[in-house]
Design an enzyme around this catalytic site. Structure first.
Site, PDB file in Angstrom:
ATOM      1  N   ARG A 105       0.833  -1.202   0.000  1.00  0.00           N
ATOM      2  CA  ARG A 105       0.000   0.000   0.000  1.00  0.00           C
ATOM      3  C   ARG A 105       0.870   1.254   0.000  1.00  0.00           C
ATOM      4  O   ARG A 105       0.536   2.247  -0.616  1.00  0.00           O
ATOM      5  CB  ARG A 105      -0.898   0.008   1.242  1.00  0.00           C
ATOM      6  CG  ARG A 105      -2.138  -0.784   1.057  1.00  0.00           C
ATOM      7  CD  ARG A 105      -3.066  -0.577   2.220  1.00  0.00           C
ATOM      8  NE  ARG A 105      -4.402  -1.030   1.863  1.00  0.00           N
ATOM      9  CZ  ARG A 105      -5.481  -0.779   2.556  1.00  0.00           C
ATOM     10  NH1 ARG A 105      -5.398  -0.050   3.635  1.00  0.00           N
ATOM     11  NH2 ARG A 105      -6.648  -1.239   2.181  1.00  0.00           N
ATOM     12  N   ARG A 168     -23.371   4.848   3.079  1.00  0.00           N
ATOM     13  CA  ARG A 168     -23.562   3.389   3.214  1.00  0.00           C
ATOM     14  C   ARG A 168     -24.152   3.070   4.595  1.00  0.00           C
ATOM     15  O   ARG A 168     -25.047   2.233   4.724  1.00  0.00           O
ATOM     16  CB  ARG A 168     -22.211   2.678   3.053  1.00  0.00           C
ATOM     17  CG  ARG A 168     -21.718   2.663   1.614  1.00  0.00           C
ATOM     18  CD  ARG A 168     -20.331   2.090   1.482  1.00  0.00           C
ATOM     19  NE  ARG A 168     -19.927   2.002   0.075  1.00  0.00           N
ATOM     20  CZ  ARG A 168     -18.692   2.163  -0.360  1.00  0.00           C
ATOM     21  NH1 ARG A 168     -17.708   2.413   0.473  1.00  0.00           N
ATOM     22  NH2 ARG A 168     -18.415   2.059  -1.639  1.00  0.00           N
ATOM     23  N   HIS A 192     -11.127   7.352   6.014  1.00  0.00           N
ATOM     24  CA  HIS A 192     -11.983   6.667   5.041  1.00  0.00           C
ATOM     25  C   HIS A 192     -11.410   5.264   4.899  1.00  0.00           C
ATOM     26  O   HIS A 192     -10.308   5.093   4.396  1.00  0.00           O
ATOM     27  CB  HIS A 192     -11.948   7.402   3.698  1.00  0.00           C
ATOM     28  CG  HIS A 192     -12.494   6.601   2.548  1.00  0.00           C
ATOM     29  ND1 HIS A 192     -13.794   6.162   2.492  1.00  0.00           N
ATOM     30  CD2 HIS A 192     -11.903   6.145   1.416  1.00  0.00           C
ATOM     31  CE1 HIS A 192     -13.980   5.485   1.374  1.00  0.00           C
ATOM     32  NE2 HIS A 192     -12.844   5.454   0.709  1.00  0.00           N
TER      33      HIS A 192
HETATM   34  P1  6V0 Z   1      -9.457   3.940 -12.771  1.00  0.00           P
HETATM   35  O1  6V0 Z   1     -10.677   3.466 -13.487  1.00  0.00           O
HETATM   36  O2  6V0 Z   1      -8.184   3.203 -12.874  1.00  0.00           O
HETATM   37  O3  6V0 Z   1      -9.232   5.469 -13.223  1.00  0.00           O
HETATM   38  C1  6V0 Z   1      -8.101   6.199 -12.893  1.00  0.00           C
HETATM   39  C2  6V0 Z   1      -7.859   7.173 -14.020  1.00  0.00           C
HETATM   40  O4  6V0 Z   1      -6.759   8.009 -13.662  1.00  0.00           O
HETATM   41  C3  6V0 Z   1      -7.489   6.479 -15.354  1.00  0.00           C
HETATM   42  O5  6V0 Z   1      -8.359   6.898 -16.388  1.00  0.00           O
HETATM   43  C4  6V0 Z   1      -6.054   6.918 -15.589  1.00  0.00           C
HETATM   44  O6  6V0 Z   1      -5.735   7.055 -16.965  1.00  0.00           O
HETATM   45  C5  6V0 Z   1      -6.044   8.260 -14.859  1.00  0.00           C
HETATM   46  N1  6V0 Z   1      -4.690   8.718 -14.572  1.00  0.00           N
HETATM   47  C6  6V0 Z   1      -3.631   7.994 -14.161  1.00  0.00           C
HETATM   48  N2  6V0 Z   1      -2.554   8.784 -14.067  1.00  0.00           N
HETATM   49  C7  6V0 Z   1      -2.937  10.030 -14.413  1.00  0.00           C
HETATM   50  C8  6V0 Z   1      -2.274  11.276 -14.507  1.00  0.00           C
HETATM   51  N3  6V0 Z   1      -0.987  11.409 -14.212  1.00  0.00           N
HETATM   52  N4  6V0 Z   1      -2.974  12.346 -14.916  1.00  0.00           N
HETATM   53  C9  6V0 Z   1      -4.281  12.237 -15.233  1.00  0.00           C
HETATM   54  N5  6V0 Z   1      -4.966  11.075 -15.158  1.00  0.00           N
HETATM   55  C10 6V0 Z   1      -4.305   9.996 -14.746  1.00  0.00           C
HETATM   56  O7  6V0 Z   1      -9.783   4.070 -11.208  1.00  0.00           O
HETATM   57  P2  6V0 Z   1     -11.198   4.418 -10.545  1.00  0.00           P
HETATM   58  O8  6V0 Z   1     -11.840   5.490 -11.326  1.00  0.00           O
HETATM   59  O9  6V0 Z   1     -11.941   3.179 -10.251  1.00  0.00           O
HETATM   60  O10 6V0 Z   1     -10.709   5.020  -9.135  1.00  0.00           O
HETATM   61  C11 6V0 Z   1     -10.057   6.263  -9.091  1.00  0.00           C
HETATM   62  C12 6V0 Z   1      -9.584   6.567  -7.674  1.00  0.00           C
HETATM   63  O11 6V0 Z   1     -10.699   6.823  -6.834  1.00  0.00           O
HETATM   64  C13 6V0 Z   1      -8.797   5.423  -7.032  1.00  0.00           C
HETATM   65  O12 6V0 Z   1      -7.713   5.985  -6.310  1.00  0.00           O
HETATM   66  C14 6V0 Z   1      -9.818   4.822  -6.088  1.00  0.00           C
HETATM   67  O13 6V0 Z   1      -9.212   4.127  -5.022  1.00  0.00           O
HETATM   68  C15 6V0 Z   1     -10.538   6.065  -5.635  1.00  0.00           C
HETATM   69  N6  6V0 Z   1     -11.845   5.885  -5.000  1.00  0.00           N
HETATM   70  C16 6V0 Z   1     -12.131   6.666  -3.939  1.00  0.00           C
HETATM   71  C17 6V0 Z   1     -13.338   6.559  -3.287  1.00  0.00           C
HETATM   72  C18 6V0 Z   1     -13.611   7.426  -2.092  1.00  0.00           C
HETATM   73  O14 6V0 Z   1     -14.624   7.255  -1.406  1.00  0.00           O
HETATM   74  N7  6V0 Z   1     -12.757   8.389  -1.793  1.00  0.00           N
HETATM   75  C19 6V0 Z   1     -14.308   5.638  -3.738  1.00  0.00           C
HETATM   76  C20 6V0 Z   1     -14.042   4.883  -4.834  1.00  0.00           C
HETATM   77  C21 6V0 Z   1     -12.766   4.920  -5.532  1.00  0.00           C
END
Ligand code: 6V0
Length: 332
Positions: A105, A168, A192
C-alpha cells in the site's frame, strides 16, 4: 453570424446565475460516474475533463457530448493539457495509479504522490481560486498531499473522506429500521476505510435519537449488532470491488452531492476530510481526516461540535495516529 436574427427592442438578458465550471481529473470509473451525475443534476455550466490517456479521454468526452439532447446545457471539454481547466470553481481529483499484484500500500501511495505532483501544481496555476476536492485513495493522506502541494488555505482543500461511508451507513440503518435513508442522520468519521469511526451516540431518525429511544423502549440494541453494521460499512466497498471490479455509482452521487453544497453555497454538513488538527483533541501533526464539516462556496466553513463519547474520541485519535504514521513515511 448567429443562427437567429436579432430582434430589436428586446429587453437585455436578465442577470443569470453565476457561471460555474467544474474540472474532473481522471476519467476512470469514478471520474466518469461523477461527471455524469454532475451533468444530469445540472451542477455546472462548463465541465472540463483531464486524463493522461488521450484516446480514452476523447472517447469519454464525445460520448457525453452526444447526450446533449437529453441533458441540461453544459459545455464539455477535455484535454491532456491542464489549460482546459482554467478558471474552475471546483477541481475534483480522481486520478490514481492501480495497485500492482504484490505491491505494498505504501508503494502504491508513493506512486500516487508522484502523480499528484504532476496534477496539483497545474490545477493551481490555471485556477488559483479553485476549491480542490480529492477522491483518489488513500483519500485522507492524498488530501494532505494536495494541501501541501497547492499552498492553498486549508478551507479550500477537501477530501471526499467518509461522505460515502456515511451514506452506506445511513442505507444500512434505514434498511435495519425500515425507514427512508434520507431521514437517517448518522455519521462515520475518521479515516476513510478500515479505521473509520461510527458515531452511534448521534444517530437520529426524523429527529428521534435512536439509541436513547430504543433504551426507553427497553429494546437493547446489542453492541454486536452495532459493530456488525459498522463492519458491513467497511466491508461493503471490498464486496462491490470483488463483484464488479470497482465502485462507481455511490461515489459519483456522493461527490456530486458535495459539489452541489459547495457551489450552491448550501452550507450543509457533510463528513469530509478536513485539516483536523485541534479538533476533538487531535494533535501531534497536520492530519486530514473526516469530521462533520459545514461546506459552502468558500469551502470548509467550520467543523460541527458533535458530542462524542470517550470511546469515540479515542477511536478518532487512533484514526488520526494511523494516518499520521503513513504520512510520516512520505517525506512531504
Ligand atoms: P481507474 O478506473 O483506474 O481510473 C483512474 C484514471 O486516472 C485512469 O483513467 C487513468 O488514466 C487516470 N490517470 C492515471 N494517471 C494520471 C495522470 N498522471 N494524470 C491524469 N490522469 C491519470 O480508477 P477508478 O476510477 O476506479 O478510481 C479512481 C480513484 O478513486 C482510485 O484511487 C480509487 O481508489 C478512488 N476511489 C475513492 C473513493 C472514495 O470514497 N474516496 C471511492 C471509490 C474509488
Amino acid at each position: 453570424q448567429t443562427f437567429f436574427r436579432s430582434i430589436s427592442n428586446t429587453a437585455p438578458p436578465s442577470p443569470t446565475k453565476r457561471h460555474t465550471k467544474i474540472s474532473v481529473i481522471g476519467v476512470g470509473n469514478v471520474g466518469m460516474a461523477i461527471a455524469q451525475t454532475i451533468l444530469t443534476q445540472d451542477l455546472a455550466d462548463e465541465l472540463a475533463l483531464v486524463d493522461a490517456k488521450s484516446d480514452k479521454l476523447r472517447g469519454e468526452m464525445l460520448d457525453l457530448q452526444h447526450a446533449a439532447a437529453f441533458l441540461p446545457r453544459t459545455k464539455i471539454d477535455a484535454s491532456i493539457d491542464y489549460s482546459v481547466t482554467a478558471g474552475s470553481d471546483l477541481c475534483i481529483v480522481t486520478a490514481g495509479a492501480r495497485q500492482n499484484p504484490g505491491e505494498s500500500r505504501l508503494n502504491l501511495l508513493q506512486r500516487n504522490v508522484a502523480l499528484f505532483k504532476s496534477i496539483v501544481p497545474p490545477l493551481v496555476k490555471y485556477s488559483p481560486e479553485t476549491i480542490l476536492l480529492i477522491v483518489s485513495n488513500p483519500v485522507d493522506v492524498l488530501t494532505y498531499v494536495a494541501w501541501k502541494l497547492s499552498g492553498f488555505p486549508a478551507n479550500r482543500v477537501i477530501g471526499s473522506g467518509t461522505n460515502l461511508d456515511s451514506s452506506r451507513f445511513r442505507f444500512l440503518i434505514a434498511d435495519h429500521l425500515d425507514v427512508n435513508a434520507q431521514d437517517v442522520q448518522a455519521y462515520i468519521v475518521g479515516e476513510h476505510g478500515d479505521s473509520s469511526v461510527a458515531l452511534w451516540s448521534g444517530i437520529s431518525v426524523g429527529g428521534v435519537p435512536v439509541l436513547s429511544f430504543l433504551e426507553r423502549q427497553q429494546i437493547a440494541l446489542e453492541k454486536e449488532t452495532l459493530e456488525k453494521i459498522h463492519k458491513e460499512v467497511v466491508q461493503c466497498a471490498y464486496e462491490v470491488i470483488g463483484l464488479k471490479g470497482y465502485t462507481s455509482w455511490a461515489i459519483g452521487y456522493s461527490v456530486a452531492n458535495l459539489a452541489r453544497t459547495i457551489l450552491r453555497d448550501q452550507r450543509r454538513i457533510h463528513p469530509v476530510s478536513v485539516l483536523a488538527k485541534g479538533f476533538y483533541g487531535i494533535d501531534g501533526g497536520d492530519v486530514f481526516l473526516s469530521l462533520p464539516a459545514q461546506l459552502g462556496r468558500s469551502g470548509v466553513l467550520g467543523v460541527t461540535n458533535v458530542h462524542l463519547t470517550d470511546e469515540e474520541t479515542q477511536q478518532l485519535k487512533n484514526s488520526a495516529k494511523t494516518i499520521l504514521e503513513v504520512q510520516c513515511q512520505l517525506g512531504i
